[in-house]
Design an enzyme around this catalytic site. Structure first.
Site, PDB file in Angstrom:
ATOM      1  N   ASP A  78      25.287  -0.622  43.305  1.00 36.96           N
ATOM      2  CA  ASP A  78      25.812  -1.504  44.340  1.00 36.96           C
ATOM      3  C   ASP A  78      24.757  -1.585  45.426  1.00 36.96           C
ATOM      4  O   ASP A  78      24.523  -0.618  46.147  1.00 36.96           O
ATOM      5  CB  ASP A  78      27.127  -0.956  44.896  1.00 36.96           C
ATOM      6  CG  ASP A  78      27.735  -1.871  45.942  1.00 36.96           C
ATOM      7  OD1 ASP A  78      27.181  -2.953  46.205  1.00 36.96           O
ATOM      8  OD2 ASP A  78      28.786  -1.516  46.500  1.00 36.96           O
ATOM      9  N   TRP A 103      23.149   9.265  43.875  1.00 31.65           N
ATOM     10  CA  TRP A 103      24.321   9.328  43.013  1.00 31.65           C
ATOM     11  C   TRP A 103      23.853   9.116  41.588  1.00 31.65           C
ATOM     12  O   TRP A 103      22.807   8.533  41.350  1.00 31.65           O
ATOM     13  CB  TRP A 103      25.423   8.355  43.432  1.00 31.65           C
ATOM     14  CG  TRP A 103      25.205   6.900  43.166  1.00 31.65           C
ATOM     15  CD1 TRP A 103      25.617   6.196  42.067  1.00 31.65           C
ATOM     16  CD2 TRP A 103      24.577   5.947  44.032  1.00 31.65           C
ATOM     17  NE1 TRP A 103      25.277   4.877  42.194  1.00 31.65           N
ATOM     18  CE2 TRP A 103      24.631   4.695  43.389  1.00 31.65           C
ATOM     19  CE3 TRP A 103      23.957   6.034  45.277  1.00 31.65           C
ATOM     20  CZ2 TRP A 103      24.104   3.542  43.959  1.00 31.65           C
ATOM     21  CZ3 TRP A 103      23.436   4.886  45.824  1.00 31.65           C
ATOM     22  CH2 TRP A 103      23.519   3.668  45.172  1.00 31.65           C
ATOM     23  N   ASP A 122      18.781   5.122  46.954  1.00 26.52           N
ATOM     24  CA  ASP A 122      18.576   4.085  47.955  1.00 26.52           C
ATOM     25  C   ASP A 122      17.193   4.287  48.548  1.00 26.52           C
ATOM     26  O   ASP A 122      16.754   5.415  48.763  1.00 26.52           O
ATOM     27  CB  ASP A 122      19.634   4.177  49.052  1.00 26.52           C
ATOM     28  CG  ASP A 122      20.989   3.658  48.604  1.00 26.52           C
ATOM     29  OD1 ASP A 122      21.060   3.003  47.549  1.00 26.52           O
ATOM     30  OD2 ASP A 122      21.975   3.914  49.309  1.00 26.52           O
ATOM     31  N   TRP A 154      23.555   5.836  51.526  1.00 25.72           N
ATOM     32  CA  TRP A 154      23.004   7.128  51.136  1.00 25.72           C
ATOM     33  C   TRP A 154      21.742   7.467  51.920  1.00 25.72           C
ATOM     34  O   TRP A 154      21.207   8.568  51.786  1.00 25.72           O
ATOM     35  CB  TRP A 154      22.748   7.154  49.632  1.00 25.72           C
ATOM     36  CG  TRP A 154      24.027   7.073  48.870  1.00 25.72           C
ATOM     37  CD1 TRP A 154      24.622   5.947  48.391  1.00 25.72           C
ATOM     38  CD2 TRP A 154      24.908   8.145  48.542  1.00 25.72           C
ATOM     39  NE1 TRP A 154      25.807   6.254  47.777  1.00 25.72           N
ATOM     40  CE2 TRP A 154      26.009   7.596  47.852  1.00 25.72           C
ATOM     41  CE3 TRP A 154      24.882   9.516  48.757  1.00 25.72           C
ATOM     42  CZ2 TRP A 154      27.057   8.370  47.374  1.00 25.72           C
ATOM     43  CZ3 TRP A 154      25.926  10.282  48.281  1.00 25.72           C
ATOM     44  CH2 TRP A 154      26.994   9.709  47.605  1.00 25.72           C
ATOM     45  N   TYR A 163      19.008   1.191  55.326  1.00 21.07           N
ATOM     46  CA  TYR A 163      19.014   0.895  53.892  1.00 21.07           C
ATOM     47  C   TYR A 163      18.146  -0.333  53.592  1.00 21.07           C
ATOM     48  O   TYR A 163      18.219  -1.337  54.287  1.00 21.07           O
ATOM     49  CB  TYR A 163      20.441   0.630  53.411  1.00 21.07           C
ATOM     50  CG  TYR A 163      20.501   0.061  52.015  1.00 21.07           C
ATOM     51  CD1 TYR A 163      20.312   0.875  50.911  1.00 21.07           C
ATOM     52  CD2 TYR A 163      20.729  -1.292  51.812  1.00 21.07           C
ATOM     53  CE1 TYR A 163      20.347   0.356  49.628  1.00 21.07           C
ATOM     54  CE2 TYR A 163      20.764  -1.824  50.533  1.00 21.07           C
ATOM     55  CZ  TYR A 163      20.569  -0.990  49.443  1.00 21.07           C
ATOM     56  OH  TYR A 163      20.598  -1.515  48.177  1.00 21.07           O
ATOM     57  N   THR A 166      17.816  -0.445  46.231  1.00 22.54           N
ATOM     58  CA  THR A 166      18.184   0.678  45.361  1.00 22.54           C
ATOM     59  C   THR A 166      17.380   0.632  44.061  1.00 22.54           C
ATOM     60  O   THR A 166      17.194  -0.429  43.483  1.00 22.54           O
ATOM     61  CB  THR A 166      19.692   0.625  45.033  1.00 22.54           C
ATOM     62  OG1 THR A 166      20.432   0.629  46.249  1.00 22.54           O
ATOM     63  CG2 THR A 166      20.125   1.829  44.200  1.00 22.54           C
TER      64      THR A 166
END
Length: 177
Positions: A78, A103, A122, A154, A163, A166
């Protein structure tokens, strides 16, 4: 009024002193220092642990294009794809840095039929990329289970918490795959 306040402070001081003396009689300095040292070392390693947010195995998408959301590694991603923002599928673009906390998901590659463990990192430190937004929620759980929730920034564990995008790095073959 001042006398009552003074008596209250004296009572608090006496209570605190008695508790500290009892604690000192039961536990030695070495015991206290070993517990404190363990907590400090354990606390510093906790942010480095990856979160398993696979929630079961996700099946691969058919696309071979790593700039498309349907690419098989992105089954639980995501965010914005770093491949559209100057990076690669597994490395952050120049000027950004990988998040200290990640994650982990399990995605199946349609070409070889194997399930792979994917680390989603991230990339942090520069403004949001804004290109190639993807939102796959395979295995995602509600926000109260942080390790299986992909809507979290994250980058919060980094010094530069902004951010950017990713990446999805393969870190191994799943034991079940």
């Amino acid at each position: 009024m001042l006398k009552k306040f003074s008596r209250l402070i004296t009572a608090f001081d006496d209570f605190s002193e008695a508790g500290i003396r009892r604690s000192a009689q039961r536990f030695g300095r070495r015991n206290f220092l070993s517990i404190l040292g363990g907590a400090l070392v354990g606390g510093t390693t906790l942010p480095m642990l990856p979160f398993n947010r696979s929630g079961g195995r996700a099946h691969a998408q058919g696309a071979d294009d790593d700039t498309a959301c349907e690419y098989w590694r992105y089954c639980a991603l995501d965010g914005f794809l770093c491949t559209c923002c100057g990076g690669t599928v597994s490395s952050c673009p120049p000027g950004s840095e990988a998040s200290a906390v990640t994650w982990v998901g399990t995605c199946q590659n349609a070409h070889d039929g194997k399930a792979y463990l994917i680390s989603y990192n991230d990339c942090c430190g520069v403004t949001s990329c804004g290109r190639c937004p993807c939102n796959y929620n395979v295995g995602e759980r509600p926000g109260y289970r942080m390790g299986v929730h992909n809507d979290i920034n994250w980058c919060m564990a980094n010094d530069r918490g902004i951010y950017h995008c990713t990446v999805a790095a393969v870190i191994g073959v799943s034991a079940g795959g």
